[in-house]
Design a protein around this motif. Sequence first.
Motif, PDB file in Angstrom:
ATOM      1  N   ASN A  32       0.822  -1.206   0.000  1.00  0.00           N
ATOM      2  CA  ASN A  32       0.000   0.000   0.000  1.00  0.00           C
ATOM      3  C   ASN A  32       0.859   1.261   0.000  1.00  0.00           C
ATOM      4  OD1 ASN A  32      -1.553   2.109   2.144  1.00  0.00           O
ATOM      5  ND2 ASN A  32      -2.785   1.342   0.433  1.00  0.00           N
ATOM      6  N   ASP A  35       1.440   2.358  -3.442  1.00  0.00           N
ATOM      7  CA  ASP A  35       0.296   3.089  -4.004  1.00  0.00           C
ATOM      8  C   ASP A  35       0.269   4.531  -3.492  1.00  0.00           C
ATOM      9  OD1 ASP A  35      -0.782   1.074  -5.601  1.00  0.00           O
ATOM     10  OD2 ASP A  35      -1.976   0.244  -3.971  1.00  0.00           O
ATOM     11  N   TYR A  39       0.702   7.965  -5.837  1.00  0.00           N
ATOM     12  CA  TYR A  39      -0.461   8.842  -6.006  1.00  0.00           C
ATOM     13  C   TYR A  39      -0.001  10.278  -6.253  1.00  0.00           C
ATOM     14  CZ  TYR A  39      -4.846  11.275  -5.185  1.00  0.00           C
ATOM     15  OH  TYR A  39      -5.958  12.074  -5.319  1.00  0.00           O
ATOM     16  N   LEU A  50      -7.154   5.942   0.627  1.00  0.00           N
ATOM     17  CA  LEU A  50      -6.216   5.006   0.017  1.00  0.00           C
ATOM     18  C   LEU A  50      -5.334   4.314   1.055  1.00  0.00           C
ATOM     19  CD1 LEU A  50      -4.789   3.844  -2.509  1.00  0.00           C
ATOM     20  CD2 LEU A  50      -3.496   5.985  -2.661  1.00  0.00           C
ATOM     21  N   SER A 105     -10.057   4.204  -4.731  1.00  0.00           N
ATOM     22  CA  SER A 105      -9.129   4.521  -3.653  1.00  0.00           C
ATOM     23  C   SER A 105      -9.087   3.552  -2.468  1.00  0.00           C
ATOM     24  CB  SER A 105      -9.427   5.947  -3.138  1.00  0.00           C
ATOM     25  OG  SER A 105      -8.430   6.367  -2.258  1.00  0.00           O
ATOM     26  N   ARG A 106     -10.197   2.951  -2.074  1.00  0.00           N
ATOM     27  CA  ARG A 106     -10.254   2.263  -0.784  1.00  0.00           C
ATOM     28  C   ARG A 106      -9.985   0.763  -0.892  1.00  0.00           C
ATOM     29  NH1 ARG A 106     -15.577   3.686   2.439  1.00  0.00           N
ATOM     30  NH2 ARG A 106     -14.730   1.912   3.572  1.00  0.00           N
ATOM     31  N   PRO A 107      -8.791   0.308  -0.557  1.00  0.00           N
ATOM     32  CA  PRO A 107      -8.509  -1.128  -0.577  1.00  0.00           C
ATOM     33  C   PRO A 107      -9.366  -1.927   0.407  1.00  0.00           C
ATOM     34  CG  PRO A 107      -6.464   0.144  -0.545  1.00  0.00           C
ATOM     35  CD  PRO A 107      -7.581   1.113  -0.271  1.00  0.00           C
ATOM     36  N   SER A 132      -5.102   2.549  -6.454  1.00  0.00           N
ATOM     37  CA  SER A 132      -4.965   1.504  -5.431  1.00  0.00           C
ATOM     38  C   SER A 132      -4.705   0.130  -6.047  1.00  0.00           C
ATOM     39  CB  SER A 132      -6.239   1.452  -4.576  1.00  0.00           C
ATOM     40  OG  SER A 132      -7.400   1.351  -5.388  1.00  0.00           O
ATOM     41  N   SER A 135      -2.407  -2.517  -4.074  1.00  0.00           N
ATOM     42  CA  SER A 135      -3.065  -2.989  -2.852  1.00  0.00           C
ATOM     43  C   SER A 135      -4.218  -3.929  -3.193  1.00  0.00           C
ATOM     44  CB  SER A 135      -3.597  -1.799  -2.046  1.00  0.00           C
ATOM     45  OG  SER A 135      -2.579  -0.874  -1.749  1.00  0.00           O
ATOM     46  N   ASN A 136      -5.013  -3.543  -4.179  1.00  0.00           N
ATOM     47  CA  ASN A 136      -6.176  -4.353  -4.555  1.00  0.00           C
ATOM     48  C   ASN A 136      -5.768  -5.721  -5.096  1.00  0.00           C
ATOM     49  OD1 ASN A 136      -8.084  -2.469  -3.799  1.00  0.00           O
ATOM     50  ND2 ASN A 136      -8.228  -1.543  -5.819  1.00  0.00           N
TER      51      ASN A 136
END
Length: 389
Positions: A32, A35, A39, A50, A105-107, A132, A135-136
């Motif tokens: 992460n 990422d 960004y 994120l 944005s949100r893993p 992201s 991370s994803n």
Amino acid sequence: MNTILSIEKRNNVLLTMARLLEENRAEIININKQDLENYKGDDISMFDRLKVNDTKVDEMITAATHLASQDDPIGVERFSFKHDNGMQVYNKTASFGTVLIIYESRPDVTVEATGIAFKSGNKILLKGGKESISSNLKIIELWHKALQQNNASTDWIEYLQFNRIETQVFLEKPTQKVDLIVPRGGERLIAFVKEHATCPVIISGRGNNFVYVHKDADTDVALDIIINGKSKISACNAVDKVLIDENLPNRIDFVNQLMSKLKVLNIEVLKAKNFSSDEIWYEEFLDYKILIGKTASNKDAIAKINKYSGGHSSAVITKNDEVAKVFMESVDTAAVYHNASTRFTDGGQLGLGGELAISTDKLHQRGPIGLQHLVTNKWYVHGNGQIRS
């Protein structure tokens, strides 16, 4: 459509995922960081969403574990009827089939929303943002391991590495059946999905949440609730607008106290009288900003909220229960609060254990969409040769 996995297998996949998240905690956080470093945008709320740290991983683990402990949402009897001709009729909950989740944005969504959709018996398609991606993909790798370790096909959870054009084409002419789309992100993302989607969409719309401080408010309570409402500026349940009753005793002192507390938190205070246009009232800030205005009465506050809010959350601060009752029944938002923070509009906080999204639609579910809401229904009719005359 895939045959739904048994509830035991679905639960075991979720528990395996929780274990894998713990075992891979350090790697997830390190990936992460890549990422975060990559960004290049200037959207502070997106950057905040994120970020994955130990607390976020804890929340992911808790979400997966809690989902495994919840009852199966599929096959729940909602209605039964014995026909005069002897037919037995049931209506039961059923999975949608395939759910596409498009998010930015949100893993953590890759865990929580996927888990809810999976436990609800659905195949899940995930389209995350490029910010992201690392991370994803790591989290998807863990989902696939969890499925494989329980002898389940990895087809249940699929990540779509599409750019914007490819996503638009897929929305307009999907290459596989999609039964429901859930966009989670800003207004531009939601508008994009609504414009191009060819199947039902659950809208998780803008926040732009209001707090109304009534003339009979406990001002200490009001201060705490407003400050708490700005404790996470990237959250859709954050407070953006404060309406203060012009008849509040010591109103000037209260406003000065509030402004002092906000200043300490580096939150910019905007005053309604400084804006000639009413566009500012419609805006969801997702920033270190708050707008303060005054209003003449409960009736005026309700009218203003119903005109400008995003239909998400609103709160009234008052010691008058009748005023609160009128406010809560009349304000057209998914969640209404009396002497409590809008920051509680969250599936976990409201007893659902987690959420797929927070819907500002009225169909088919409003507010946090939990495990028991991500279902449709089906009619089961048992007969022995009946025909309709």
